[in-house]
Design an enzyme around this catalytic site. Structure first.
Site, PDB file in Angstrom:
ATOM      1  N   GLY A  12       0.782  -1.246   0.000  1.00 43.74           N
ATOM      2  CA  GLY A  12       0.000   0.000   0.000  1.00 43.74           C
ATOM      3  C   GLY A  12       0.804   1.281   0.000  1.00 43.74           C
ATOM      4  O   GLY A  12       0.295   2.330   0.398  1.00 43.74           O
ATOM      5  N   SER A  13       2.051   1.235  -0.491  1.00 43.41           N
ATOM      6  CA  SER A  13       2.837   2.475  -0.441  1.00 43.41           C
ATOM      7  C   SER A  13       2.347   3.500  -1.460  1.00 43.41           C
ATOM      8  O   SER A  13       2.412   4.709  -1.207  1.00 43.41           O
ATOM      9  CB  SER A  13       4.332   2.180  -0.626  1.00 43.41           C
ATOM     10  OG  SER A  13       4.616   1.792  -1.944  1.00 43.41           O
ATOM     11  N   MET A  95      -3.662  -7.070  -6.985  1.00 39.34           N
ATOM     12  CA  MET A  95      -3.119  -8.205  -7.737  1.00 39.34           C
ATOM     13  C   MET A  95      -4.216  -9.060  -8.378  1.00 39.34           C
ATOM     14  O   MET A  95      -4.199 -10.285  -8.281  1.00 39.34           O
ATOM     15  CB  MET A  95      -2.249  -9.072  -6.799  1.00 39.34           C
ATOM     16  CG  MET A  95      -1.063  -8.333  -6.230  1.00 39.34           C
ATOM     17  SD  MET A  95       0.016  -7.663  -7.495  1.00 39.34           S
ATOM     18  CE  MET A  95       0.802  -9.166  -8.053  1.00 39.34           C
ATOM     19  N   ILE A  97      -6.845  -9.276 -12.025  1.00 38.37           N
ATOM     20  CA  ILE A  97      -7.288  -8.707 -13.309  1.00 38.37           C
ATOM     21  C   ILE A  97      -8.765  -8.410 -13.150  1.00 38.37           C
ATOM     22  O   ILE A  97      -9.519  -9.228 -12.614  1.00 38.37           O
ATOM     23  CB  ILE A  97      -7.038  -9.722 -14.437  1.00 38.37           C
ATOM     24  CG1 ILE A  97      -5.532  -9.875 -14.628  1.00 38.37           C
ATOM     25  CG2 ILE A  97      -7.725  -9.286 -15.736  1.00 38.37           C
ATOM     26  CD1 ILE A  97      -5.131 -10.929 -15.604  1.00 38.37           C
ATOM     27  N   ASN A 112      -4.262   2.862 -13.167  1.00 40.19           N
ATOM     28  CA  ASN A 112      -3.339   1.887 -12.591  1.00 40.19           C
ATOM     29  C   ASN A 112      -1.914   2.424 -12.695  1.00 40.19           C
ATOM     30  O   ASN A 112      -1.625   3.249 -13.546  1.00 40.19           O
ATOM     31  CB  ASN A 112      -3.458   0.574 -13.388  1.00 40.19           C
ATOM     32  CG  ASN A 112      -2.536  -0.513 -12.863  1.00 40.19           C
ATOM     33  OD1 ASN A 112      -2.431  -0.718 -11.647  1.00 40.19           O
ATOM     34  ND2 ASN A 112      -1.859  -1.217 -13.751  1.00 40.19           N
ATOM     35  N   HIS A 114       2.044   1.091 -13.193  1.00 39.38           N
ATOM     36  CA  HIS A 114       2.827  -0.079 -13.606  1.00 39.38           C
ATOM     37  C   HIS A 114       4.317   0.258 -13.524  1.00 39.38           C
ATOM     38  O   HIS A 114       4.724   1.313 -14.019  1.00 39.38           O
ATOM     39  CB  HIS A 114       2.429  -0.474 -15.038  1.00 39.38           C
ATOM     40  CG  HIS A 114       3.132  -1.702 -15.487  1.00 39.38           C
ATOM     41  ND1 HIS A 114       2.762  -2.964 -15.069  1.00 39.38           N
ATOM     42  CD2 HIS A 114       4.211  -1.875 -16.287  1.00 39.38           C
ATOM     43  CE1 HIS A 114       3.582  -3.849 -15.594  1.00 39.38           C
ATOM     44  NE2 HIS A 114       4.465  -3.221 -16.338  1.00 39.38           N
ATOM     45  N   ASP A 150      -2.396  -4.117 -18.992  1.00 42.06           N
ATOM     46  CA  ASP A 150      -1.519  -2.930 -18.981  1.00 42.06           C
ATOM     47  C   ASP A 150      -1.470  -2.215 -20.344  1.00 42.06           C
ATOM     48  O   ASP A 150      -0.420  -1.759 -20.781  1.00 42.06           O
ATOM     49  CB  ASP A 150      -0.081  -3.319 -18.553  1.00 42.06           C
ATOM     50  CG  ASP A 150      -0.054  -3.957 -17.167  1.00 42.06           C
ATOM     51  OD1 ASP A 150      -0.814  -3.515 -16.299  1.00 42.06           O
ATOM     52  OD2 ASP A 150       0.725  -4.900 -16.964  1.00 42.06           O
ATOM     53  N   GLU A 179       7.133   6.308  -8.724  1.00 37.64           N
ATOM     54  CA  GLU A 179       5.708   5.937  -8.660  1.00 37.64           C
ATOM     55  C   GLU A 179       4.992   6.828  -7.656  1.00 37.64           C
ATOM     56  O   GLU A 179       3.899   7.338  -7.910  1.00 37.64           O
ATOM     57  CB  GLU A 179       5.543   4.473  -8.232  1.00 37.64           C
ATOM     58  CG  GLU A 179       6.055   3.460  -9.234  1.00 37.64           C
ATOM     59  CD  GLU A 179       5.828   2.023  -8.772  1.00 37.64           C
ATOM     60  OE1 GLU A 179       4.788   1.733  -8.164  1.00 37.64           O
ATOM     61  OE2 GLU A 179       6.705   1.182  -9.020  1.00 37.64           O
TER      62      GLU A 179
HETATM   63  C1  GRF Z   1       4.079  -1.193  -7.298  1.00 34.26           C
HETATM   64  O1  GRF Z   1       5.375  -1.464  -7.754  1.00 34.26           O
HETATM   65  C2  GRF Z   1       3.163  -0.962  -8.466  1.00 34.26           C
HETATM   66  O2  GRF Z   1       3.785  -0.368  -9.550  1.00 34.26           O
HETATM   67  C3  GRF Z   1       2.711  -2.351  -8.837  1.00 34.26           C
HETATM   68  O3  GRF Z   1       2.602  -3.026  -7.611  1.00 34.26           O
HETATM   69  C4  GRF Z   1       3.449  -2.415  -6.634  1.00 34.26           C
HETATM   70  C5  GRF Z   1       2.559  -2.029  -5.491  1.00 34.26           C
HETATM   71  O4  GRF Z   1       3.260  -1.512  -4.404  1.00 34.26           O
HETATM   72  N1  GRF Z   1       1.489  -2.302  -9.597  1.00 34.26           N
HETATM   73  P1  GRF Z   1       2.489  -0.800  -3.218  1.00 34.26           P
HETATM   74  O5  GRF Z   1       1.463  -1.797  -2.687  1.00 34.26           O
HETATM   75  O6  GRF Z   1       1.828   0.423  -3.771  1.00 34.26           O
HETATM   76  O7  GRF Z   1       3.532  -0.481  -2.205  1.00 34.26           O
END
Ligand code: GRF
Length: 205
Positions: A12-13, A95, A97, A112, A114, A150, A179
């Site tokens: 969840g970062s 995680m 689809i 989303n 990626h 994606d 991100e």
């Molecule tokens: C991130 O690397 C994101 O790009 C991918 O999954 C990871 C999720 O990390 N889709 P977090 O749960 O947001 O820390």
């Protein structure tokens, strides 16, 4: 005001970065609900600490179809005001689809993040894919979700240089930093109605 729903599965970062930036920058969107398919997701506690409502809709052991599972998600989102008219859904390390029906219902309202420069390295383990391929640059992409893997219209990308001695861990760490910068920025642009979609292209106005 627009209502935001965030779907997570783990750490969840990105969710944390979005929620904190909304507060700090006064982005005009209401963080209405965080939903996890995994009851043990670390992100659930972070959301609660930040005062955001959470819900668990466990996917493990769910007996129905993908569409039936997504119906549960849609119902939780709608109940909290995250509707196809007045909502934004952020997938943040979710995680699963999502079904074409869900995508269609929230057309151009699901985004989303990626960890690669799409269309390179879609799917799982993108940082590892980039290293094994030998690219000199990788990065991350925020995009709208369509029914492909994606493949939806790209909103923002950030480039990260690959170092010769990078490991999957070190590269992932530098990509994650970007991100955390571009995902909240995409939410900000969406909330301020600055993203126009033309077919598979977007224009930031
Ligand atoms: C991130 O690397 C994101 O790009 C991918 O999954 C990871 C999720 O990390 N889709 P977090 O749960 O947001 O820390």
């Amino acid at each position: 005001m627009l209502n935001l729903g965030i779907l997570i599965s783990g750490r969840g970062s990105n969710m944390e970065s979005i929620l904190k930036t909304i507060k700090r920058k006064k982005i005009p969107i209401n963080p209405a609900i965080v939903i996890s398919n995994n009851p043990n997701a670390k992100g659930l506690r972070i959301a609660q600490k930040l005062g955001v409502k959470t819900e668990i809709i466990e996917s493990k052991g769910f007996k129905g179809t993908r569409e039936e599972y997504d119906e549960k998600i849609i119902s939780a989102l709608s109940k909290n005001g995250v509707t196809p008219k007045n909502g934004l859904v952020c997938l943040a390390g979710f995680m699963r689809i999502i079904s074409p029906k869900f995508v269609k219902k929230y057309k151009n309202r699901i985004i989303n993040i990626h960890p690669a420069l799409l269309p390179a390295f879609p799917g799982l383990d993108s940082q590892k894919q980039a290293l094994e391929y030998g690219t000199k640059y990788s990065g991350c992409t925020v995009h709208f979700v369509d029914s492909g893997m994606d493949t939806g219209p790209i909103i923002i990308q950030a480039v990260v240089k690959v170092k010769e001695n990078d490991t999957e861990e070190s590269l992932s760490k530098r990509i994650l930093k970007e991100e955390h910068r571009i995902y909240p920025e995409a939410v900000n642009l969406f909330a301020r109605k600055k993203i126009k979609v033309y077919g598979r292209k977007t224009k930031i106005t």
